[in-house]
Scaffold this active site. Structure first.
Site, PDB file in Angstrom:
ATOM      1  N   GLU A 213       0.835  -1.210   0.000  1.00 26.35           N
ATOM      2  CA  GLU A 213       0.000   0.000   0.000  1.00 26.35           C
ATOM      3  C   GLU A 213       0.870   1.260   0.000  1.00 26.35           C
ATOM      4  OE1 GLU A 213      -2.751   1.323  -0.344  1.00 26.35           O
ATOM      5  OE2 GLU A 213      -4.370  -0.140  -0.032  1.00 26.35           O
TER       6      GLU A 213
ATOM      7  N   ASP B 178     -10.134   1.075  -4.769  1.00 24.70           N
ATOM      8  CA  ASP B 178      -9.114   1.071  -3.713  1.00 24.70           C
ATOM      9  C   ASP B 178      -8.410   2.426  -3.700  1.00 24.70           C
ATOM     10  OD1 ASP B 178      -7.083   0.149  -1.834  1.00 24.70           O
ATOM     11  OD2 ASP B 178      -7.649  -1.869  -2.419  1.00 24.70           O
TER      12      ASP B 178
ATOM     13  N   ASN C  77     -11.048   4.555   1.642  1.00 25.72           N
ATOM     14  CA  ASN C  77     -10.021   4.468   0.611  1.00 25.72           C
ATOM     15  C   ASN C  77     -10.163   5.621  -0.374  1.00 25.72           C
ATOM     16  OD1 ASN C  77      -7.784   2.756  -0.051  1.00 25.72           O
ATOM     17  ND2 ASN C  77      -9.116   0.992   0.322  1.00 25.72           N
TER      18      ASN C  77
END
Length: 303
Positions: A25, A214, A162
């Site tokens: 991430e 995302d 997100n």
């Protein structure tokens, strides 16, 4: 139909083929270092790739890091399990972590997830239940500044916060919820003086598309790039919410993208290995590709 780019016509590389992030991430480009950073949430690890030499470094942290953003005074600001931290990475794989704040609504079993700074250098991040299998919208979106500390929740009832990003002029804020029970992207009018979002509206409903929304990034044309988790795609939406481009990536579960490189025309895309086949060499990889457009550098935290 959107313009579809496939891996045979884009530059797809993996910095280190032996690095498989459980949950990769928060990629970041640090221009003065000519280096990429990203995190592996579940491994509690910060990774760094020197773009010129190809050298890779890593640091371990005591808590899971959901997101990081550069800090103007040096180091990083990060959303972790127990709150917002200032992080300095030093020699020997050591991370100097200073706890800055925790939300008043924090609870066990939660952590910060996606986050970045607005165009004025305020840090934003949201919380989520660590166990995504629990279908409870317990997450909140917060703002942190050095002067005011951590805010009360601005947005609540989020499953998996997100997709934070800001338009080039900073006047539109984007936010997504990745959970299968949501799969929505919203846009907000954003007051750049007060750092306040308002006029929440639906930007894209991804339940009608492949993948779940995302992490995201913005290009110089004001378009919103978002990783379509579970679909192996990175999607570009115009400011009007029209899908006009998609890039097929070799990882089924891309998580977040970030523009960087000397000309800000390279896109780093992180991904998830957790739950993927052990022989899938791309699962958990972090790749670099050429999307055909320049993006914006991440704004540093003003503190």
């Amino acid at each position: 139909m959107p313009n579809v780019l496939t891996p045979d016509i884009i530059r797809v590389t993996t910095p280190q083929t032996n690095i498989r992030c459980g949950v990769g991430e928060s990629p970041i480009w640090i221009a003065h270092e000519a280096a990429w950073y990203w995190v592996d949430i579940t491994a509690k690890t910060i990774w760094r790739l020197d773009a010129r030499s190809g050298a890779v470094s890593s640091w371990s942290t005591a808590e899971m890091i959901g997101c990081m953003a550069p800090q103007a005074s040096g180091g990083f600001i990060a959303g972790m399990e127990s709150g917002v931290f200032h992080l300095n990475v030093v020699a020997g794989g050591i991370v100097d972590a200073q706890h800055l704040a925790a939300p008043a609504t924090s609870a066990m079993g939660m952590r910060f997830n996606d986050g970045r700074c607005d165009r004025q250098g305020r840090f934003w991040s949201g919380t989520m239940l660590i166990d995504m299998s629990v279908p409870r919208a317990a997450g909140h979106l917060y703002r942190y500044t050095k002067e005011q500390g951590i805010s009360a929740p601005f947005i609540s009832n989020l499953f998996v916060q997100n997709g934070l990003a800001w338009s080039p002029d900073g006047r539109t804020m984007y936010l997504s919820d990745s959970h299968p029970n949501s799969q929505l992207i919203w846009a907000f009018d954003y007051d750049t003086n007060s750092g306040t979002p308002h006029n929440q509206r639906l930007f894209v409903d991804m339940k009608t598309m492949d993948g779940r929304p995302d992490g995201a990034a913005i290009d110089i044309e004001g378009c919103y790039w978002i990783c379509a988790n579970d679909a192996g795609l990175v999607l570009r939406f115009t400011p009007e919410g029209k899908l006009d481009r998609q890039i097929a990536v070799p990882m089924k579960k891309p998580t977040m993208c970030c523009f960087g490189g000397d000309k800000l025309d390279t896109l780093m895309v992180a991904s998830i290995a957790a739950g993927q086949a052990a022989d899938d060499e791309w699962a958990g990889a972090t790749i670099l590709l050429n999307p055909g457009v320049q993006g914006y550098a991440e704004t540093a935290f003003a503190g």
